[in-house]
Write a protein that holds these residues in place. Structure first.
Motif: not given
Length: 641
Positions: A89-91, A547-550, A575-579
C-alpha cells in the motif's frame, strides 16, 4: 441387551458392534474388537487413551516443541502478511485521476463535422469522428455551447438550458456520443453558461413584464438617472453595459451583448435553478463542465457607483472601450468563489462516484494570481482554472523566446497552490490559432512543449494538423462582438475542420459552409497528414502516445530547467517516484541553428541519449551527444536519458 459382533472374514478387518435398536435404552456399550489371529479369535475391550495418558504424551518435550513451533509460525506468518500488505500500500503508486492524465480536445461544434449538409457542424459529426479522437490519443472532449439559442453569440446566449439547439441535434444524439465516449474510456465536458441568458429565455420574458412577479429579480434591473443609465459600467464588447427596456421601464445589466442579460446571482431562486441544470446534465452522464465568464457572476449591489478610469489604458476610445475603466465593481467579487465552491461540494461531488469523477474548470481572463485563486484554498473549487495566460507565450511580434517560455511556466507554477495540478493550452475559440501566430515550423515546437510539460494539455480542434486562421472580411463576418470591424473578429480561428481534399475539406457536402474553409486545405488536412509519416499530425500522435506510456513522468512529473536563453528552452522531466525513465526536452525557438553542451549545464546528464521524438520526425531512434547537441531553428527533441 445382547451385544452381537460381526466377523468379516480372514482379511484382518476390524468389525464393529451394531448400534442399539429401537426400544433399547439409547446407550452404547463398550466396544469390542475381535481380531483373527492364526485361526483364533481374540476378543479385547478398546477404551482409548485415558486423560492421564494423553497428558503424559502431550507434555513430552518433542510434542511441546512441535506445538509451539506451529503457533510461532502462524503468528510470524500473519505478521508477514500484514507487513507485506502495508508495504504494498505504501510503495505502490495510487491510480491517477483521469483528468490529470487526460489530453483534452476542444471541439467548436459549428465547425467540426457537418452530417446533415446544412453547412454547420453537428453532434452526429462528433459521433462520426469518434475513432479519430481515439487514434490521436485524446482522452477528454470539451464541446463548446450547444444549448438552445437564437445564436446571436453562437450558442452563448442560451434560451433553454435543458434543451440542445436543433441546429446541432437533440439530447438523444448527445446520449449516443456520451455512450460512445464511455465505451472508449473517454470523457465529455460541456460548457456551462451561468452569467447571462438570452433575452429570449422564458425567465427574462417574464421578468421584463412586471416589477412584481415570480421572476422580477432573476435579472439586474435598475432605475435610470434622468433618462440615462444608472452608472458608467461598460460592456466587455464596448459601450454601456445597460439597456433600457420599455416594457418594464427600467435598465437591465448586460456585461456582454445587450441580447445577453446578466442573471442575478444574489437571488437564491437563480442559484437553485442552476443547481437543477447541473443535476439534469450530470444525470445524463456528462463528465464535467467548463464555466464560462465566471468572474462576471457578481457585481456590487450599489448601482450608484461609477467605475474609475484605468490609469494603464492606452487605447483610442476611452468613452466606449471596456479596458478604459478599472472594473472593481463588476468583476471578481470574493463571493464568486463561494458559488463555485458550492457547485464543487454540491452536484459535482454528489455525482463523483467511483469511476465516474466529475470535472470542473472555469474561464477567467485576469492576472495569474487571480486566476489561480480558482483552485480554492483546500482544493474545494475547481480541478484547475484554464491557464489562459499561457496564450500570451507568443510576443506581439509573433516570436517565442526561451526566456518567455520559462517566465510563463514559472509564473503559473509559483502562483498555483501547493499540491495542485497545472494545465496549459495554446489556442481556443476566442484567440488566434497558434500556427497563425508563429508559423508551421514553430507550431511543431509548440506541440512538443505543450505535450511534455507537467499537467493537463488542451488542444484546440485542428491545431494538431497546423490549421491557420482564415482571413475575415466584412462580407463573411459572423462574430457579433466585432461590430462590423473584421480586425476584432474571432471568426478566423473558427473555420471548418479540414478533413480531406474533398469539397469543403470534407467538412460538409453543402453548397456553402457557415464560414469558408482555409485555402490551404489541400495539404493541411487529416487525410493527407495521416499518410505522411513526418507530418505534424503524426508528430502529435507520437507525443500523445509517449505521454500516455509515461504518465508518471509527464502529467505528474517534476520539471527542472537545464539550458534557458533567448532561443533555447530545455528541461528535464522525471517522475517523483523511482524506477521511471528520465527525459531531456530541448527546443530551439530561435531563428538560427544552435549547438550546445547540455552536459556542462547539468552534470547529472549522461554524455549521450536516445532521441524518442523529434519535431520533424527525422531523428527518432537516433543516439545524440549531449555535450554537442545540434538543433535547427524551430527544432525540438525528446531525449531519453
Amino acid at each position: 441387551m445382547e451385544n452381537k459382533a460381526y466377523e468379516v472374514g480372514e482379511q484382518g478387518d476390524i468389525p464393529m458392534k451394531e448400534f442399539p435398536q429401537d426400544g433399547d435404552e439409547g446407550q452404547y456399550t463398550d466396544t469390542t474388537v475381535d481380531i483373527i489371529d492364526d485361526g483364533k479369535q481374540i476378543q479385547e475391550d478398546y477404551i482409548g487413551l485415558t486423560r492421564e495418558e494423553l497428558m503424559e504424551y502431550a507434555n513430552k518435550p518433542g510434542w511441546q516443541v512441535a506445538r509451539w513451533s506451529i503457533v510461532i509460525l502462524l503468528i510470524v506468518g500473519w505478521f508477514a502478511i500484514i507487513a507485506g500488505a502495508i508495504y504494498i500500500m505504501v510503495t505502490t503508486p495510487t491510480c491517477l485521476p483521469w483528468w490529470q492524465t487526460a489530453v483534452f480536445y476542444q471541439v467548436y461544434p459549428r465547425s467540426f463535422k457537418d452530417t446533415d449538409d446544412n453547412g454547420i457542424g453537428d453532434i452526429a459529426g462528433i459521433e462520426e469522428k469518434m475513432d479519430y479522437f481515439e487514434d490521436i490519443g485524446i482522452n477528454a472532449v470539451w464541446i463548446n455551447s450547444m444549448y438552445k439559442s437564437p445564436q446571436v453569440d453562437h450558442g452563448y446566449d442560451v434560451s433553454d438550458y435543458y434543451e440542445l439547439d436543433p441546429l446541432f441535434g437533440d439530447i438523444n444524439d448527445l446520449e449516443v456520443v456520451l455512450l460512445s465516449m464511455k465505451q472508449r474510456g473517454m470523457r465529455v465536458i460541456l460548457d456551462f453558461i451561468p452569467n447571462h441568458s438570452s433575452e429570449h429565455h422564458a425567465w427574462f420574458n417574464e421578468s421584463r413584464k412586471s416589477k412584481d412577479n415570480e421572476y422580477k429579480s432573476h435579472y439586474i434591473w435598475v432605475d435610470g438617472v434622468k433618462g440615462t443609465p444608472p452608472n458608467n459600467w461598460r460592456s466587455v464588447w464596448g459601450g454601456s453595459a445597460w439597456t433600457y427596456d420599455e416594457a418594464r421601464g427600467q435598465y437591465y445589466l448586460h456585461q456582454f451583448l445587450k441580447e445577453q442579460p446578466d442573471l442575478n446571482w444574489r437571488n437564491d431562486d437563480v442559484k437553485k435553478e442552476f443547481d437543477r441544470i447541473l443535476d439534469f446534465w450530470l444525470k445524463k452522464g456528462v463528465d464535467g463542465f467548463r464555466v464560462s465568464a465566471v468572474q462576471h457572476l457578481l457585481e456590487t449591489d450599489d448601482y450608484s457607483q461609477d467605475e474609475p478610469a484605468n490609469p494603464d489604458y492606452t487605447g483610442t476610445d476611452p468613452d466606449n472601450d471596456y479596458d478604459a475603466l478599472y472594473h472593481n465593481y463588476t468583476k471578481e467579487y470574493a463571493e464568486v468563489h463561494d458559488i463555485v465552491r458550492g457547485w464543487r461540494n454540491g452536484e459535482m461531488d454528489y455525482y463523483s462516484t467511483t469511476g465516474a469523477y466529475r470535472f470542473l474548470t472555469v474561464e477567467a481572463y485576469d492576472d495569474i494570481d487571480v486566476v489561480t485563486s480558482y483552485y480554492g484554498d483546500n482544493g474545494e473549487e475547481t480541478n484547475f482554472p484554464h491557464n489562459l495566460n499561457f496564450l500570451d507565450i507568443v510576443d506581439t511580434d509573433g516570436r517565442i523566446t526561451g526566456f518567455r517560455v520559462k517566465e510563463m511556466i514559472d509564473s503559473w507554477m509559483i502562483n498555483m497552490p501547493d499540491g495542485k495540478h497545472p494545465n496549459f493550452l495554446l489556442s481556443n475559440h476566442d484567440k488566434p490559432r497558434i500556427a497563425s501566430r508563429v508559423g508551421q515550423n514553430y507550431t511543431r515546437a509548440c506541440h512538443m512543449l505543450l505535450l511534455t510539460l507537467p499537467g493537463s494539455p488542451t488542444i484546440y480542434y485542428g491545431d494538431e494538423i497546423g490549421m491557420e486562421d482564415i482571413e475575415i472580411t466584412e462580407d463573411i463576418l459572423k462574430d457579433p462582438a466585432a461590430k462590423g470591424d473584421p480586425s476584432k473578429s474571432r471568426d478566423g480561428a473558427r473555420s471548418p475542420m479540414q478533413w480531406s481534399t474533398e469539397n469543403h475539406a470534407g467538412f460538409s457536402n453543402s453548397s456553402e459552409t457557415w464560414l469558408p474553409v482555409h485555402d490551404n486545405y489541400e495539404t493541411v488536412n487529416v487525410e493527407a497528414q495521416t499518410d505522411d509519416e513526418k507530418s505534424i499530425l503524426n508528430l502529435f500522435k507520437e507525443l500523445t502516445s509517449l505521454r500516455a506510456g509515461e504518465e508518471r513522468v509527464f502529467p505528474v512529473g517534476a520539471l527542472t530547467d537545464v539550458l534557458v536563453d533567448n532561443e533555447i528552452f530545455s528541461y528535464i522531466m522525471e517522475a517523483t517516484l523511482s524506477g521511471y525513465n528520465r527525459y531531456l526536452i530541448t527546443i530551439n525557438f530561435g531563428e538560427l541553428a544552435r549547438e550546445d553542451d547540455y552536459f556542462e549545464q547539468d552534470e547529472s546528464l549522461p554524455i549521450e541519449g536516445e532521441v524518442i521524438v523529434s519535431t520533424h520526425m527525422d531523428r527518432n531512434g537516433k543516439t545524440v551527444q549531449l555535450n554537442k547537441l545540434f538543433l535547427d531553428p524551430g527544432e525540438g527533441l525528446v531525449i531519453k536519458i
